[in-house]
Design an enzyme around this catalytic site. Structure first.
Site, mmCIF file in Angstrom:
data_model
loop_
_atom_site.group_PDB
_atom_site.id
_atom_site.type_symbol
_atom_site.label_atom_id
_atom_site.label_comp_id
_atom_site.label_asym_id
_atom_site.label_seq_id
_atom_site.Cartn_x
_atom_site.Cartn_y
_atom_site.Cartn_z
ATOM 1 N N GLU A 96 36.365 25.075 -20.023
ATOM 2 C CA GLU A 96 36.353 26.010 -18.898
ATOM 3 C C GLU A 96 36.423 25.237 -17.581
ATOM 4 O OE1 GLU A 96 33.867 29.720 -19.472
ATOM 5 O OE2 GLU A 96 32.750 28.710 -17.888
ATOM 6 N N GLY A 225 54.516 24.445 20.787
ATOM 7 C CA GLY A 225 55.744 25.229 20.700
ATOM 8 C C GLY A 225 55.510 26.609 21.282
ATOM 9 N N MET A 226 56.597 27.336 21.513
ATOM 10 C CA MET A 226 56.497 28.666 22.104
ATOM 11 C C MET A 226 55.798 29.637 21.141
ATOM 12 S SD MET A 226 60.446 30.015 21.747
ATOM 13 C CE MET A 226 60.090 31.696 22.265
ATOM 14 N N GLY A 228 55.246 32.548 18.647
ATOM 15 C CA GLY A 228 56.130 33.123 17.643
ATOM 16 C C GLY A 228 56.944 32.109 16.868
ATOM 17 N N GLY A 230 55.792 29.788 14.879
ATOM 18 C CA GLY A 230 55.208 29.519 13.563
ATOM 19 C C GLY A 230 54.180 28.404 13.540
ATOM 20 N N LYS A 231 53.546 28.114 14.681
ATOM 21 C CA LYS A 231 52.571 27.017 14.753
ATOM 22 C C LYS A 231 51.393 27.252 13.814
ATOM 23 C CE LYS A 231 51.919 27.552 19.152
ATOM 24 N NZ LYS A 231 52.850 28.672 19.351
ATOM 25 N N THR A 232 50.897 28.482 13.760
ATOM 26 C CA THR A 232 49.741 28.786 12.908
ATOM 27 C C THR A 232 50.081 28.557 11.445
ATOM 28 O OG1 THR A 232 48.936 30.420 14.504
ATOM 29 C CG2 THR A 232 48.087 30.570 12.254
#
Length: 534
Positions: A96, A225-226, A228, A230-232
């Site tokens: 397991e 970066g700007m 939107g 996609g940095k996150t």
């Protein structure tokens, strides 16, 4: 709490995302703890509304574990392994354990060890009763010693994760601490990114290089970066993949937004400490919070993500210097403002890149068609949207979701409208960066959006300075905040940022162009000149 050198969470694989049926899977040796610690922990978890899988049957010698049990492990967010003195004597428990470790390393599974009546070092090094148990296993499994070695390796791996040593402690208090931690962790943990993300591997390659550098001290890494772009997501992917390698980890999302709220600063400090230390922390004073972070984490190898930072003040109270954290720590900061990073001494900065056209089309198709490729009849229209979005993931996802299930006629109408009146959801996100500018910087942004995009930087500087806009300061600020870029001495901005700027001006007076601060189309300019309303 047991000492640790790793944190029990890892990344998801590129396979389909796990469908969680349970919050917690309990692994234990029934004879040792079923009627005491494990049953109390199970009851307390259930009382808090936490879904628990607890298999309390004893497996007869020679029987194999049922596929349903494997499935239960795979479908659980957490596995709590209760190590008792005779845990290692059970091949079932060890099998397991191997499955749990496999899920930890491949599926984003969180593993939490509890040392009930055994020293963590006995588990990690297979001493005492564990040494005796493995002596018997080596006799019983002499035809398959690789299996025995795998059991040992998995024991060592899990014993070195962050967990709880509850020997000689009040059982009621111990179960309460564990339940509090799991409950809290479930309330703050973001969904694991486990599906294959379009274009992500190339985008995190540079970031992985920074993370993997062999240096003794803590490293600060920036992603800019700007909005939107996609940095996150770029920060989340390596976080999910490597956080199990650290003694503690925390993903502080939306720092800018939370910091601005009443008591937001204290909430951020509390979350940082609570998640990393695996205990609830209370912070009433920001200076006390700073001292707690420095004192409690200075020797701890941690992974910390500070997402969407826009002010040095936020770093000052959360993660000002590498010496606040133990050797080997990694602190990753995302921001639209490069200056916030450099002013804090962040030397390793990855500038998030736009998606290329192929990846952009794939992402858009996933939202618009629930497929990796557009329907044949919609190919040309899809390419128009990709051109409009210009590699911005936010725009591709929002527009793709809006167009899903609509007719070709509706698509054409929607795309034509986008060029005049942009999607509100996209604009609301991008406007945050604009609103954070000083008044002169806002004017420079609007002039570039309406008139000067593509001009030589020297010419733009002369024009703006003639208007008293101090371009020598304003233009670098816009570059640092990812609102414009300079290539071959020409000033550029993303298509949608340009549309944002024009929309801001249009909204100054939607019905009467003559009352707007800027006019750039022939039609809008002629009418006020004829009416003398300029």
């Amino acid at each position: 709490m047991a000492s640790s050198s790793e944190q029990g969470i890892t990344s998801s694989s590129s396979s389909s995302p796990p469908l969680y049926m349970y919050d917690v899977f309990l692994s234990f040796r029934g004879k040792d703890t079923r009627n005491n610690f494990t049953s109390h922990l199970y009851s307390n978890l259930k009382q808090r509304g936490i879904d628990v899988y607890m298999d309390d049957r004893e497996l007869e010698r020679g029987k194999t574990i049922e596929p349903a049990l494997w499935k239960a492990i795979e479908e659980s967010r957490f596995s709590v392994i209760i190590f008792s003195r005779d845990y290692a004597s059970s091949p079932w428990c060890l099998d397991e354990l191997v499955k749990i470790v496999q899920c930890m390393k491949e599926m984003g599974h969180t593993v939490l060890p509890v040392f009930y009546d055994v020293d963590p070092s006995e588990v990690a090094e297979q001493k005492g009763q564990y040494e005796k148990a493995f002596g018997e296993h080596e006799q019983n499994f002499k035809e398959n010693l690789e299996k025995v070695r795998n059991w040992k390796d998995c024991l060592s791996t899990v014993a070195n994760l962050s967990g709880w040593d509850v020997r000689d402690r009040n059982e009621s208090e111990s179960t309460k601490i564990i339940v509090e931690y799991i409950s809290y962790k479930l309330s703050v943990t973001l969904p694991t990114i486990s599906k294959k993300l379009v274009g992500i591997d190339s985008r995190v390659e540079v970031l992985n290089g920074y993370i993997g550098e062999e240096v003794g001290q803590a490293i600060f890494i920036g992603i800019c970066g700007m909005d939107g772009i996609g940095k996150t997501t770029i920060a989340r992917v390596p976080y999910d993949r490597i956080r199990w390698q650290f003694e503690g980890s925390c993903f502080l999302a939306n720092v800018r937004e939370v910091f601005a709220k009443k008591d937001g600063l204290h909430r951020l400090q509390e979350q940082l400490l609570s998640e990393i230390l695996m205990e609830r922390a209370s912070v009433w004073d920001s200076y006390k919070g700073i001292e707690m972070i420095k004192r409690r984490l200075r020797l701890k190898k941690i992974l910390l993500i500070l997402d969407d930072v826009d002010d040095k003040k936020q770093l000052k109270v959360l993660a000002e210097e590498p010496v606040w954290f133990g050797p080997g720590s990694r602190i990753i900061i995302t921001s639209t403002d490069k200056q916030v990073l450099t002013r804090n001494g962040v030397a390793r900065i990855y500038e998030a890149e736009k998606l290329n056209d192929d990846d952009a089309l794939t992402l858009f198709s996933q939202k618009a068609f629930k497929n990796d490729q557009p329907a044949e009849d919609f190919l040309d229209l899809s390419k128009q949207v990709v051109g409009y979005a210009n590699g911005l993931p936010l725009a591709l996802e929002v527009i793709g979701s809006f167009l899903h299930g609509r007719s070709i006629l509706e698509w054409g109408s929607a795309i034509n409208r986008l060029n005049d009146i942009p999607d509100r959801e996209i604009i609301d996100v991008l406007r945050i960066s604009f609103d954070g500018l000083h008044e002169l910087e806002k004017k420079i942004f609007l002039d570039i959006a309406c008139f000067l995009k593509g001009f030589k930087i020297d010419r733009i500087t002369r024009i703006l300075d003639s208007r008293g806009f101090h371009a020598g300061i304003g233009i670098p600020v816009l570059i640092e905040r990812s609102l414009i870029s300079v290539s071959r001495d020409q000033v550029w901005m993303h298509n949608i940022l340009q549309i944002l700027g024009k929309e801001i001006v249009r909204c100054e007076s939607p019905e009467e162009p003559g009352r707007r601060s800027r006019l750039w189309t022939y039609e809008d300019t002629c009418l006020p000149l004829m009416d003398n309303t300029e």
